[in-house]
Design a protein around this motif. Structure first.
Motif, PDB file in Angstrom:
ATOM      1  N   ALA A 172     -35.078 -15.736 -42.187  1.00 52.73           N
ATOM      2  CA  ALA A 172     -35.651 -14.693 -41.335  1.00 52.73           C
ATOM      3  C   ALA A 172     -35.585 -15.135 -39.888  1.00 52.73           C
ATOM      4  N   GLY A 173     -35.477 -14.147 -39.028  1.00 53.89           N
ATOM      5  CA  GLY A 173     -35.632 -14.368 -37.598  1.00 53.89           C
ATOM      6  C   GLY A 173     -36.949 -13.741 -37.194  1.00 53.89           C
ATOM      7  N   TYR A 191     -42.928 -14.758 -37.715  1.00 54.24           N
ATOM      8  CA  TYR A 191     -42.015 -14.772 -38.861  1.00 54.24           C
ATOM      9  C   TYR A 191     -42.556 -14.127 -40.133  1.00 54.24           C
ATOM     10  N   VAL A 192     -43.856 -14.125 -40.328  1.00 56.35           N
ATOM     11  CA  VAL A 192     -44.422 -13.626 -41.585  1.00 56.35           C
ATOM     12  C   VAL A 192     -44.055 -12.166 -41.852  1.00 56.35           C
ATOM     13  N   PRO A 199     -49.466 -16.989 -43.685  1.00 58.39           N
ATOM     14  CA  PRO A 199     -50.219 -15.956 -42.969  1.00 58.39           C
ATOM     15  C   PRO A 199     -51.291 -16.505 -42.022  1.00 58.39           C
ATOM     16  N   ASP A 200     -51.791 -17.715 -42.282  1.00 63.09           N
ATOM     17  CA  ASP A 200     -52.788 -18.326 -41.402  1.00 63.09           C
ATOM     18  C   ASP A 200     -52.183 -19.289 -40.392  1.00 63.09           C
ATOM     19  N   GLY A 201     -50.856 -19.405 -40.379  1.00 63.87           N
ATOM     20  CA  GLY A 201     -50.186 -20.319 -39.465  1.00 63.87           C
ATOM     21  C   GLY A 201     -50.157 -19.802 -38.037  1.00 63.87           C
ATOM     22  N   LEU A 227     -41.379 -10.286 -41.156  1.00 68.47           N
ATOM     23  CA  LEU A 227     -40.014 -10.129 -41.661  1.00 68.47           C
ATOM     24  C   LEU A 227     -39.836 -10.882 -42.984  1.00 68.47           C
ATOM     25  N   CYS A 228     -40.490 -12.019 -43.126  1.00 70.12           N
ATOM     26  CA  CYS A 228     -40.436 -12.739 -44.408  1.00 70.12           C
ATOM     27  C   CYS A 228     -40.989 -11.860 -45.523  1.00 70.12           C
ATOM     28  N   GLU A 229     -42.116 -11.203 -45.252  1.00 72.63           N
ATOM     29  CA  GLU A 229     -42.705 -10.324 -46.265  1.00 72.63           C
ATOM     30  C   GLU A 229     -41.812  -9.126 -46.546  1.00 72.63           C
ATOM     31  N   GLU A 230     -41.319  -8.504 -45.498  1.00 67.92           N
ATOM     32  CA  GLU A 230     -40.459  -7.322 -45.652  1.00 67.92           C
ATOM     33  C   GLU A 230     -39.207  -7.638 -46.461  1.00 67.92           C
TER      34      GLU A 230
END
Length: 192
Positions: free
Chosen positions: A164-165, A27-28, A19-21, A30-33
């Protein structure tokens, strides 16, 4: 047989999936979803329990960005944005998927995990014939690994719930194109 397989965790770097990247907005979400972090941790845990080697592929450039292709639509802004600098927090594997001592670390300077890396010699030396693939992005490193792996006579498996995309459409489109070259599975149902 576990000895002939490797789980490759690709580009799951702080720059891209933390999340801090620098790439958090890309990407975060869709990764979370999609639960990519939890699914990837499950895949790694299952692989280790089955005795399957776990390897890590990381994109990165030296601090002077000498290997960074200036004309690349993917990497040309890396230096300007200060991303993918080897030795920095950004190119470390996210803590949720931390490598263990002895896990292979494959550093790449392009999208492909094969181009100019130690991946192929490692696979051949270890007698590996099956690649189990996950990471970001589905249409980038995962797609490149499948297509090149296929053409190098490896059996390929994509863990779709560990990828993820930048968007769901990008992810789904990439998977649709990869079905011809690879088995599509999930972290929970892949045969190890």
């Amino acid at each position: 047989m576990p000895a002939d397989s490797i789980l490759l965790v690709m580009d799951m770097l702080n720059d891209l999936v933390h999340p801090d990247g620098m790439g958090a907005k890309t990407y975060v979400p869709l990764c979370e979803e999609r639960g990519v972090h939890a699914n990837t941790a499950l895949a790694i845990r299952r692989a280790r329990q089955a005795g399957v080697m776990v390897g890590y592929v990381r994109v990165g450039f030296s601090p002077d960005y000498a290997e960074c292709p200036p004309g690349s639509p993917v990497f040309s802004k890396a230096k300007d944005n200060g991303v993918f600098t080897l030795g920095s927090w950004g190119t470390e594997v996210h803590a949720d998927f931390a490598p263990e001592p002895g896990d292979p670390d494959i550093v790449k300077h392009r999208v492909s995990p094969f181009y100019g890396t130690k991946l192929e010699p490692l696979l051949r030396a270890q007698g590996i014939g099956r690649l189990i693939l996950c990471g970001v992005s589905t249409n980038g490193v995962v797609s490149a690994a499948v297509r090149e792996g296929h053409d190098r006579d490896y059996s390929c498996v994509v863990l779709e719930d560990c990828c993820a995309g930048a968007t769901r459409e990008e992810h789904d489109f990439a998977l649709a194109g990869l079905r011809r070259y690879a088995q599509i599975a999930t972290a929970a149902d892949v045969t190890l």
